[in-house]
Design a protein around this motif. Structure first.
Motif, PDB file in Angstrom:
ATOM      1  N   LEU A   1      39.800  32.714  36.007  1.00  0.00           N
ATOM      2  CA  LEU A   1      40.492  33.992  35.907  1.00  0.00           C
ATOM      3  C   LEU A   1      40.267  34.761  37.200  1.00  0.00           C
ATOM      4  O   LEU A   1      39.164  34.746  37.767  1.00  0.00           O
ATOM      5  CB  LEU A   1      39.988  34.808  34.711  1.00  0.00           C
ATOM      6  N   GLN A   2      41.297  35.461  37.643  1.00  0.00           N
ATOM      7  CA  GLN A   2      41.248  36.176  38.910  1.00  0.00           C
ATOM      8  C   GLN A   2      41.877  37.551  38.737  1.00  0.00           C
ATOM      9  O   GLN A   2      42.944  37.682  38.123  1.00  0.00           O
ATOM     10  CB  GLN A   2      42.008  35.385  39.984  1.00  0.00           C
ATOM     11  N   ALA A   3      41.213  38.596  39.257  1.00  0.00           N
ATOM     12  CA  ALA A   3      41.777  39.938  39.208  1.00  0.00           C
ATOM     13  C   ALA A   3      42.947  40.021  40.174  1.00  0.00           C
ATOM     14  O   ALA A   3      42.817  39.683  41.361  1.00  0.00           O
ATOM     15  CB  ALA A   3      40.715  40.975  39.564  1.00  0.00           C
ATOM     16  N   ALA A   4      44.112  40.457  39.703  1.00  0.00           N
ATOM     17  CA  ALA A   4      45.313  40.488  40.542  1.00  0.00           C
ATOM     18  C   ALA A   4      45.168  41.427  41.725  1.00  0.00           C
ATOM     19  O   ALA A   4      45.674  41.160  42.811  1.00  0.00           O
ATOM     20  CB  ALA A   4      46.523  40.881  39.698  1.00  0.00           C
ATOM     21  N   ASP A   5      44.460  42.565  41.520  1.00  0.00           N
ATOM     22  CA  ASP A   5      44.312  43.528  42.617  1.00  0.00           C
ATOM     23  C   ASP A   5      43.050  43.303  43.431  1.00  0.00           C
ATOM     24  O   ASP A   5      42.814  43.990  44.418  1.00  0.00           O
ATOM     25  CB  ASP A   5      44.334  44.965  42.074  1.00  0.00           C
TER      26      ASP A   5
ATOM     27  N   LEU B   1      35.055  41.654  35.001  1.00  0.00           N
ATOM     28  CA  LEU B   1      36.439  41.644  34.546  1.00  0.00           C
ATOM     29  C   LEU B   1      36.702  42.631  33.414  1.00  0.00           C
ATOM     30  O   LEU B   1      37.848  42.848  33.038  1.00  0.00           O
ATOM     31  CB  LEU B   1      36.823  40.240  34.060  1.00  0.00           C
ATOM     32  N   GLN B   2      35.638  43.225  32.858  1.00  0.00           N
ATOM     33  CA  GLN B   2      35.826  44.057  31.676  1.00  0.00           C
ATOM     34  C   GLN B   2      36.730  45.252  31.941  1.00  0.00           C
ATOM     35  O   GLN B   2      37.442  45.711  31.057  1.00  0.00           O
ATOM     36  CB  GLN B   2      34.462  44.538  31.145  1.00  0.00           C
ATOM     37  N   ARG B   3      36.684  45.767  33.151  1.00  0.00           N
ATOM     38  CA  ARG B   3      37.526  46.936  33.434  1.00  0.00           C
ATOM     39  C   ARG B   3      39.000  46.551  33.529  1.00  0.00           C
ATOM     40  O   ARG B   3      39.874  47.404  33.502  1.00  0.00           O
ATOM     41  CB  ARG B   3      37.094  47.622  34.732  1.00  0.00           C
ATOM     42  N   HIS B   4      39.277  45.251  33.681  1.00  0.00           N
ATOM     43  CA  HIS B   4      40.662  44.787  33.740  1.00  0.00           C
ATOM     44  C   HIS B   4      41.201  44.421  32.358  1.00  0.00           C
ATOM     45  O   HIS B   4      42.336  44.736  32.026  1.00  0.00           O
ATOM     46  CB  HIS B   4      40.764  43.554  34.660  1.00  0.00           C
TER      47      HIS B   4
ATOM     48  N   VAL C   1      45.020  40.639  35.192  1.00  0.00           N
ATOM     49  CA  VAL C   1      44.225  39.429  35.417  1.00  0.00           C
ATOM     50  C   VAL C   1      45.136  38.222  35.255  1.00  0.00           C
ATOM     51  O   VAL C   1      45.971  38.175  34.353  1.00  0.00           O
ATOM     52  CB  VAL C   1      43.054  39.356  34.417  1.00  0.00           C
ATOM     53  N   ARG C   2      44.980  37.261  36.136  1.00  0.00           N
ATOM     54  CA  ARG C   2      45.849  36.092  36.113  1.00  0.00           C
ATOM     55  C   ARG C   2      45.009  34.819  36.135  1.00  0.00           C
ATOM     56  O   ARG C   2      43.844  34.826  36.539  1.00  0.00           O
ATOM     57  CB  ARG C   2      46.768  36.113  37.330  1.00  0.00           C
ATOM     58  N   ALA C   3      45.628  33.724  35.735  1.00  0.00           N
ATOM     59  CA  ALA C   3      44.968  32.440  35.863  1.00  0.00           C
ATOM     60  C   ALA C   3      44.969  32.014  37.326  1.00  0.00           C
ATOM     61  O   ALA C   3      45.907  32.299  38.080  1.00  0.00           O
ATOM     62  CB  ALA C   3      45.684  31.393  35.014  1.00  0.00           C
ATOM     63  N   CYS C   4      43.905  31.342  37.702  1.00  0.00           N
ATOM     64  CA  CYS C   4      43.787  30.825  39.073  1.00  0.00           C
ATOM     65  C   CYS C   4      43.477  29.337  38.981  1.00  0.00           C
ATOM     66  O   CYS C   4      42.645  28.911  38.165  1.00  0.00           O
ATOM     67  CB  CYS C   4      42.680  31.568  39.822  1.00  0.00           C
ATOM     68  N   PHE C   5      44.148  28.526  39.806  1.00  0.00           N
ATOM     69  CA  PHE C   5      44.003  27.076  39.769  1.00  0.00           C
ATOM     70  C   PHE C   5      43.496  26.580  41.117  1.00  0.00           C
ATOM     71  O   PHE C   5      44.034  26.944  42.164  1.00  0.00           O
ATOM     72  CB  PHE C   5      45.343  26.411  39.448  1.00  0.00           C
TER      73      PHE C   5
END
Length: 970
Positions: free
Chosen positions: A257-261, A282-285, A235-239
């Motif tokens: 927050l954004q899932a990378a995949d 997002l919990q699975r990430h 998970v990464r930050a998204c702007f």
């Protein structure tokens, strides 16, 4: 002919070559391997290696289309092996030399592709330093599309590249190769003789750091942490930058927050803090999204320090920015954040040329006395023609004068709102614009080719300014508009043409006339069955100042003779082929000379002596490889007008389009190297839509592509109705299927390399045969009725077709199954069933087709065809049903077979049924077939080898029989 192979051996790129013309010695030595191979001076180290290669009939096949009968066997070869630092240059040199005399094997092409990918990663800064042992190395940073491309490379890695016996899997081998090539590419880019210490170890050939164990360990730990920090996690930050509202002068940078995949999975920061229920996706990430958000913002703040203000808040959700801050984010921080793997969403206008100062070009052309919108024949124009032109500067859509530029300079604001749209004011570009306006009169000559290059966005305007618009008047304006079909005028059908043209065919004729008058070439890329031949014959039938040369495959020479006699009887046709062909050609003796690609290559000098008015290449995909002798031969034949005819301008690579277009309009797309840099790599490797759009704009005026499925093109061709027919398995089929799966998976799991690939393909074939009928798989000559779900469903459909008085084509890839169907259907319905297969001679084949097309009471209503023998080249419009009894797993092959009935002359709706057995490998792969249709459609618009690269677990999921696949007894 020398075939060069490549392999990965002991951290080096090894090359070896074979020459099939060499005498074949006995023993363990490879029969055609070249001894004492030297390809690049003293840079390589020679060695003798034992390679395990697939062998058929005691002959090694280095990179074959593996069959189940190929067996691995060791062979001795001489290799030249290169350190990765030297290998990159060697691979580039081989790619440049490839042609008819030097052929690159699949393994060598793979290494060249991997080397290009490594160089591109370095050029984009996608690498980080690392310490391994006592050496400093560069490692690639693979995220997003780069990671996907690396996975695709691993799947494509040929077994021959690992034939030296390395135990690594394809993924592990690809990772090691990319590591080595990226390290080499980085040193080639950064190398300096003046560096010392740590920098010298990262830039020179000597990779030793020269530090003690404790210091090396600390350095390695710090670099590992740096890599983890730079690449990020699941998970990464998204702007997201939001423009200011009218009442608020500030910009807003929103956090999320954004899932990378899964980039579409975005949870904004406000929801992260306020609602735990919103975080379930997002919990699975990650287990702790709130902590992750803070950590990600902290990581991003190292690249964008302005975020530190937001981090002073307990629950940061956004950052307020003034106009200067927004511009710094757009121009400086956003690329850094995106490059480090963060999600960045910017306003759509920021990427557009219209959002910044640019140049607009207006050109004028001479019509040669012709009416507006037309071109006078023999006007002497072409890509090299010089045009009159004028530049003006614009901000967005607004043209600017010198005084206006100066007033904008006084604003001293990097972003302004102009008529409701934000635009950038770059001081450097403003200064360049003022300088340009002052030097407007010092302009160089501009050609049509230059103009088209600018219109396609492939070149910069004056002073490095982006070109935001290109317009022209007359015929060139029509060409740039992309509406040449509508505006080129209608000269009518030539009197010497004996036939009628459909409206879209007449437009095609006028389009070719338009290009001919302008001195330009084109690619006629109409879909199969739309009558490309008659459009060309109508063009040739018109009076011309010189003869036409038509080059085609040998199989089409007779067809061109017959069609010319039918539609253009006044055209004098001469066939230049055979051992007794004329030693000299008299252009006064013919209007159309038909020859083959092989003869055109051998007689190139003789053909160059003729003053051709026009050259036409039929099935022009024959020159898709620009390095071949036949491509070079026809490209250098002089002619005023060139037309390439092909239904597949892009087959596998965009380089295909470059080669064909370089024949039609030499130089339009630049050199092969420039084309690769501008278009092929960004589109094929990165999926760059902007590059795809630029290529479409440049080529659109010169490619005419119409599809049968477009109702606006050919409204009188009936509909094609496609449907999948899902069939069950009998208990016997299911039992055989499951037994084969269990047996073969156990054998596949315990095998590797070539043996494994052969077993996978053999398994696929066996399972597809069982899905057709047990008797086909067992080859025991047993009875057919009641034992196959497909046969039962085929008989039901055939009964309905016959009851309606209609006709059907039934395609199968197995000739043995075709013979079974012919016998069974004939016995079942008491009607004649035709069967076309590869064993029939031409006369028998033609008679069979003619009887079916008669559609009389004595002609067979059902026609079974072997897909290879009957899938192309036939017109069978007497049938309005097409049944694919089994799947070839290649959409293009199936479409071609369907087009035997769905073509001009068909008066009824065509129903296409594709048989698939439920719960089997057929049904699962049918869902993947659509993925093979992408590349050609994006720009204009094979096989089962990929299956062999799947893991055993993936194969088990693909092959295992699903519950409920067995038909219930009646």
């Amino acid at each position: 002919m020398l075939v060069v192979h490549a392999l990965w051996v002991e951290g080096r790129v090894g090359l070896w070559a074979e020459d099939p013309s060499l005498p074949a010695p006995g023993g363990r030595r490879h029969p055609f391997a070249v001894a004492g191979l030297r390809l690049d001076g003293d840079a390589g180290v020679t060695a003798e290696r034992t390679l395990t290669l697939p062998t058929l009939n005691r002959r090694p096949e280095a990179s074959p289309a593996v069959t189940g009968t190929a067996k691995p066997r060791p062979w001795l070869v001489d290799t030249v092996e290169y350190h990765p630092d030297d290998a990159l240059g060697v691979l580039r040199g081989l790619a440049a030399m490839a042609g008819d005399d030097l052929v690159l094997a699949e393994s060598t092409r793979w290494f060249a592709t991997a080397g290009g990918f490594a160089a591109a990663l370095v050029a984009r800064g996608r690498m980080l330093p690392a310490v391994v042992g006592d050496e400093a190395l560069w490692r690639p940073v693979l995220t997003g599309r780069d990671a996907a491309h690396a996975r695709a490379l691993a799947l494509a890695l040929p077994s021959a590249a690992l034939a030296a016996g390395q135990a690594a899997t394809r993924a592990e081998a690809t990772a090691g190769i990319l590591d080595a090539l990226v390290d080499a590419a980085a040193r080639a880019t950064l190398g300096t003789e003046e560096a010392t210490g740590w920098l010298a170890a990262l830039t020179g050939r000597d990779r030793r750091v020269g530090r003690g164990p404790a210091e090396l360990e600390r350095l390695a730990t710090a670099l590992t942490a740096w890599e983890a920090d730079a690449v990020g996690g699941a998970v990464r930050a998204c702007f997201r930058l939001v423009e200011p509202q009218e009442e608020d002068p500030d910009w807003t940078l929103e956090f999320a927050l954004q899932a990378a995949d899964e980039p579409s999975l975005v949870v904004d920061a406000d929801r992260v803090w306020r609602s735990r229920g919103a975080l379930q996706a997002l919990q699975r990430h990650i287990p702790a999204p709130q902590e992750t958000l803070l950590a990600e913002l902290g990581r991003a703040s190292r690249l964008y320090p302005a975020l530190e203000d937001a981090l002073r808040e307990a629950r940061p959700t956004a950052l307020r920015l003034d106009t200067d801050g927004a511009h710094r984010l757009l121009s400086e921080a956003a690329p850094l954040l995106a490059g480090a793997g963060f999600g960045v969403v910017l306003p759509g206008w920021w990427r557009k040329a219209s959002a910044r100062l640019g140049a607009r070009l207006t050109a004028k052309t001479k019509s040669g006395g012709a009416a507006p919108g037309t071109v006078a024949v023999d006007s002497g124009l072409g890509l090299a023609a010089v045009v009159d032109y004028r530049w003006e500067l614009a901000l967005g859509d607004e043209p600017l004068t010198e005084d206006e530029l100066r007033s904008l300079t006084d604003l001293k604001a990097p972003l302004i709102r102009l008529r409701g749209q934000w635009v950038e004011l770059d001081p450097r570009r403003l200064a360049e614009g003022l300088t340009f306006l002052q030097r407007q009169r010092e302009q160089e000559a501009m050609t049509v080719a230059d103009l088209l290059d600018l219109a396609g966005g492939a070149a910069e305007g004056p002073g490095g300014l982006p070109v935001v618009e290109v317009t022209a008047d007359g015929w060139l304006g029509d060409l740039l508009s992309g509406e040449t079909e509508l505006r080129i005028g209608d000269a009518g059908v030539p009197d010497a043409f004996s036939g009628q043209l459909r409206p879209y065919q007449l437009r095609g004729l006028n389009w070719m006339r338009f290009l001919e008058a302008a001195g330009l070439g084109g690619i006629l890329a109409d879909d199969m069955g739309l009558g490309k031949t008659v459009q060309l014959l109508a063009l040739i039938a018109a009076a011309a100042p010189g003869p036409t040369l038509l080059v085609c495959p040998m199989s089409l020479v007779g067809n061109w003779q017959r069609e010319a006699a039918k539609f253009a009887p006044e055209v004098r046709v001469h066939v230049h082929h055979g051992a007794d062909r004329a030693l000299a050609l008299d252009p006064a003796a013919f209007d159309l000379l038909v020859t083959t690609y092989s003869v055109a290559t051998r007689d190139a000098e003789k053909l160059r002596a003729v003053p051709w008015h026009r050259i036409v290449l039929d099935e022009a995909q024959a020159i898709k490889n620009a390095a071949t002798k036949q491509a070079a031969a026809v490209r250098h034949l002089p002619a005023r007008h060139r037309i390439a005819v092909t239904g597949t301008p892009v087959e596998n690579r965009l380089a295909d389009l470059w080669s064909i277009m370089d024949f039609a309009n030499p130089g339009l797309l630049g050199s092969a190297v420039k084309f690769k840099e501008r278009y092929a790599e960004p589109i094929e490797r990165d999926g760059n839509e902007e590059a795809a759009e630029r290529l479409r704009r440049v080529t659109q005026p010169f490619v005419l592509r119409r599809l049968k499925t477009d109702r606006g093109i050919i409204a009188d061709l009936p509909e094609k109705l496609e449907m999948d027919v899902v069939c069950g398995l009998t208990a016997e089929q299911a039992s055989l299927y499951q037994a084969v799966v269990e047996d073969m998976l156990a054998r596949i799991d315990s095998s590797e390399g070539i043996e494994r690939r052969g077993l996978v393909l053999a398994t696929m074939t066996r399972l597809k045969q069982i899905c057709n009928h047990p008797a086909l798989a067992l080859r025991d000559g047993s009875r057919l009725p009641g034992r196959s779900g497909k046969l039962a469903r085929l008989e039901e459909i055939a009964e309905e077709i016959l009851a309606a008085g209609e006709r059907a084509l039934i395609f199968t890839q197995y000739a043995e199954f075709g013979a079974m169907l012919r016998a069974e259907l004939s016995a079942r319905f008491g009607r004649e069933v035709a069967f076309l297969h590869g064993g029939l001679g031409k006369a028998a084949r033609d008679a069979l087709v003619a009887r079916f097309q008669e559609a009389g009471p004595s002609s067979p209503p059902l026609f079974v065809l072997s897909l290879k023998a009957g899938g192309t080249g036939l017109t069978l419009t007497a049938a309005n049903h097409v049944i694919h009894a089994d799947r070839w797993w290649n959409p293009a092959v199936e479409d071609q077979a369907t087009d035997r009935a769905f073509r001009i002359g068909q008066r009824r709706a065509v129903q296409v049924r594709k048989f698939v057995t439920a719960g089997t490998v057929e049904e699962k792969i049918a869902g993947l077939i659509s993925d093979k249709r992408g590349l050609a459609a994006r720009i204009v618009g094979t096989g089962e080898g990929w299956l062999t690269e799947l893991s055993t677990a993936e194969l088990r999921g693909l092959l295992t029989l699903d519950p409920g696949a067995v038909m219930s007894p009646a």
